[in-house]
Write a protein that holds these residues in place. Sequence first.
Motif, short mmCIF file in Angstrom:
data_model
loop_
_atom_site.label_atom_id
_atom_site.label_comp_id
_atom_site.label_asym_id
_atom_site.label_seq_id
_atom_site.Cartn_x
_atom_site.Cartn_y
_atom_site.Cartn_z
N LYS A 40 -8.78 -1.20 3.57
CA LYS A 40 -8.18 -1.42 4.89
C LYS A 40 -7.94 -2.91 5.05
O LYS A 40 -8.78 -3.73 4.70
CB LYS A 40 -9.10 -0.92 5.99
CG LYS A 40 -9.40 0.57 5.93
CD LYS A 40 -10.37 0.97 7.03
CE LYS A 40 -10.72 2.45 6.96
NZ LYS A 40 -11.71 2.83 8.00
N PRO A 90 -10.73 3.32 -1.11
CA PRO A 90 -9.83 2.91 -0.04
C PRO A 90 -9.96 1.42 0.30
O PRO A 90 -11.01 0.81 0.09
CB PRO A 90 -10.29 3.77 1.14
CG PRO A 90 -11.72 4.08 0.86
CD PRO A 90 -11.85 4.13 -0.64
N ARG A 108 -3.63 0.65 5.44
CA ARG A 108 -4.68 1.35 4.70
C ARG A 108 -4.07 1.87 3.40
O ARG A 108 -3.05 2.56 3.42
CB ARG A 108 -5.26 2.52 5.48
CG ARG A 108 -6.39 3.25 4.74
CD ARG A 108 -6.73 4.57 5.40
NE ARG A 108 -7.91 5.20 4.82
CZ ARG A 108 -7.91 6.00 3.74
NH1 ARG A 108 -6.76 6.25 3.12
NH2 ARG A 108 -9.03 6.53 3.30
N SER A 166 -2.01 6.85 2.62
CA SER A 166 -1.87 5.42 2.87
C SER A 166 -0.85 5.22 3.98
O SER A 166 0.10 5.98 4.11
CB SER A 166 -1.39 4.68 1.62
OG SER A 166 -2.27 4.87 0.54
N TYR A 194 -11.25 7.83 -5.68
CA TYR A 194 -10.40 6.71 -5.28
C TYR A 194 -11.19 5.79 -4.38
O TYR A 194 -12.19 6.18 -3.76
CB TYR A 194 -9.12 7.20 -4.57
CG TYR A 194 -9.38 7.93 -3.28
CD1 TYR A 194 -9.42 7.25 -2.07
CD2 TYR A 194 -9.57 9.31 -3.26
CE1 TYR A 194 -9.65 7.92 -0.87
CE2 TYR A 194 -9.80 9.99 -2.08
CZ TYR A 194 -9.84 9.28 -0.88
OH TYR A 194 -10.08 9.95 0.30
N SER A 242 0.81 -1.22 0.00
CA SER A 242 0.00 0.00 0.00
C SER A 242 0.84 1.27 0.00
O SER A 242 0.39 2.31 -0.48
CB SER A 242 -0.92 0.02 1.24
OG SER A 242 -1.82 -1.07 1.22
N TYR A 301 -5.04 11.26 -1.23
CA TYR A 301 -5.38 10.34 -0.14
C TYR A 301 -4.09 9.88 0.55
O TYR A 301 -3.00 9.94 -0.03
CB TYR A 301 -6.18 9.13 -0.64
CG TYR A 301 -5.47 8.24 -1.62
CD1 TYR A 301 -4.61 7.23 -1.20
CD2 TYR A 301 -5.68 8.39 -3.00
CE1 TYR A 301 -3.98 6.40 -2.10
CE2 TYR A 301 -5.04 7.57 -3.91
CZ TYR A 301 -4.20 6.57 -3.46
OH TYR A 301 -3.56 5.76 -4.35
N ALA A 347 -5.22 2.64 -1.11
CA ALA A 347 -6.32 3.02 -1.99
C ALA A 347 -5.91 2.81 -3.43
O ALA A 347 -4.74 2.66 -3.76
CB ALA A 347 -6.74 4.47 -1.75
#
Length: 813
Positions: A623, A621, A590, A569, A619, A143, A567, A592
């Motif tokens: 997790k 995401p 996390r 990560s 985007y 990620s 975003y 995306a």
Amino acid sequence: MTSSAAISTPPVTTVAAQASSSDAAASDTITTGVAKGRDRLDSATSTSSLKESDITKLAPRSIGDLLRDVPGIRSEAATGEGLASVSIRGLPLASSGIKFVQLQEDGLPVLEFGDIQGLGPDSLIRADLNLSQVEVIRGGSASTFASNSPGGLVNFISKTGEVEGGAIALTGGLDYDQYRADFDVGGKLDDIARFHLGGFFRQGEGPRRTGYDAQRGGQVKLNVTKTFTGGYIRLYGKYLDDRSPFYDTVPVRATGSNTSPKVQEIASFDATRDMLLSRYIRTNLVLDGSNNPVVHDIAEGFTTKVKSVGLESQLDLAGWVVTERFRFSNVSGGFVTPFTSTFLPATQAAALLGGVGARLSYANGPLAGEGITDPATLNGNGLLAALNILNLRIRSYRNVTNDIRASRVWQVGDGDLTTTAGFYAARQTIARDALWSTMISDVRGDGRAALIDVTAASGRVLTQNGVYAYNLALAGGTRRRSVDLDYAVNAPFASANYHIGRIAIGASIRYDFGTAEGRVFGSDLGGGRVGTVARDIDGDGVISVPETRVGVTPLTSPAPVDYNYRYLSYSSGINFRIAEPLAVFARYSRGARANADRILFSPIVNIADGSLANRSAAYDPVKQAELGVKYRENGLTLNLTGFWAEAQDTNVDVVNSQIIQRDYRATGLEFEGGVRRGLFALTAGATYTDAEITRDAVNPAVVGNTPRHQAKLIFQATPQITTDRFSLGAVFIGTTGSYSQDTNVLKTPGFVTTNTFAQIRLTERLMLGVNASNLFDTLAITTFDEAAIPASGILRARPLNGRTVSATVRFDF
């Protein structure tokens, strides 16, 4: 296959098979998706690798086929050389392509987005003698050490001339038409420079019968490396020019219930060896992206052209190791093929297309001009196909990528602190024209299907040499589209890992920000844009019935695309080496995936100003959490990882153009293992997944259902016997059943395919190998396009290839 829980295939020399545990640890190192290569037992990640010897034995027919043998990866390799649908650990396959997993070549992505329509990253990679190994990382730091890869990374690593010499390999299909020649050579240029050169060329009909040479082309790759005190610099280039057919859905007959369908092949058509392509269905007349008549050969299939150059360097600078990777790729090509066509009983199709009393006749082929007097018995199956011919002209999928990072190891107390910081920048162009036509053909195999003309009871001919329309008639003339877009991706990133004694603690962070800019054209945008006109497209002075349905692109009324996104990560993990052979780890991440062309031509993008109707659609995401245990000692490796994932997916289904905006959750267990005892070795993997749709903004009725194509269990096993003279083994890959669509009505049956291989070293440098893929000719269907069995009982199925057997002669020098 090697992994944190799987051992490498024993080499052909018995001496190497007796390597010490320390030697095994030295070779059991991963470099993809981490700041610094380290022993897998000291890394809080789930990883695997395929060595060159593994790949040679597997002899995969495509990259998607190769990925089927990696635990945790769900690869639907039914489409041929490209456009496989690939996911990982329960992350969704809501449409098609490779959305949450990134495919890399030598540490950089081959395409920035893995689900660009018409040309997937697997279409740009070939497994040949240039390939040293394939490294895979699932979840974890994927990620944060790459953009748009929250599910994982698959890195195809090239040879770079460390080993002197090379090889020549000649391969031929024993029960299918393909001939291929591979070569590679590498070694020193002088004391500080080395090189590697390799490539292949192949030609033939391919694993399925088309009636012509559907596969033709090859690639050449070259790299030169110069070493110096404290580092190296490498220049490399690649030229790929190849064509291969796209394997679309094929008709099968289903009886029984939706939950337990009994699937049978139809008469005159082998679902695993035949397809809708034919020696008699070659000419495709359409208006091009500028609305001028043009003729393309359907035999083009996937035509992929790649010209890329790159640089990789590493420099030790004041205690910092600085690594720079840069690549420019000029990507273009075409994609001409039947796509999600429709199969109907011939009597019903005649009435539907031509009204009561309509007649059918052959438009071409050996029976051209002859009438079909009994449509119900046509070819023994009584079917006609309405062929949706997609003619995708890929003007440019050019991409430029650069990744620079600096790492340093600090002595902190009794441990080592490894810090890394870097910046990633990429530019991805998507410029293409989607052109359509509709043809009518009979349904038969062996590359001998012919086009059909339809004549009304009044005598009016409703087709033109088998062409029903010069647009996508079955969808109202929609989906003729042109796009001209540029996507920018930028991402600073950093990580820190502290290793002291038996404990390694690490964390990483990445901040992605990017833009999407350009224009799109198409009547689907609305606003009075016209997509169908009457036009004398063939220039004969007469407008036939099909020429009243000619697709055009509204070039004077484009819609803008203009939005940005950003975003964060992050990933953190801890690894505890309980003992020399045993470790446990935990990780939370996390990440995306930025959306690209899949959300266009929908209400998601505002056609007035190009902005997003909902900024969260920019985007998706993901997790993830992992908890695992790893063991490796005395030829035995075991790994068990529990995982949990939550994901959002914003998409548009390419088959039915339905908007997808939903959330998913998946939990499961992933097992990998390997054992080696003398001449015998066994590697195995299995992934159990429990997944569900937790939110759906478009169709709340599917909430609580299992996502489509998601099997509870996928598994692999490879037993083999290896000596210094021969190697013999098999590869079993299987899946339990899954739902064909998210409505959870029709189930796709599970299956197990069996591949076998045998290699005999005739002399020290000469080897003979035989490989059989799907040895028992299993009808292995990855999915159906339908949500339920229709009244006709005919389903559109996407099966893997049937049995193909090849033989290879390889000379090493």
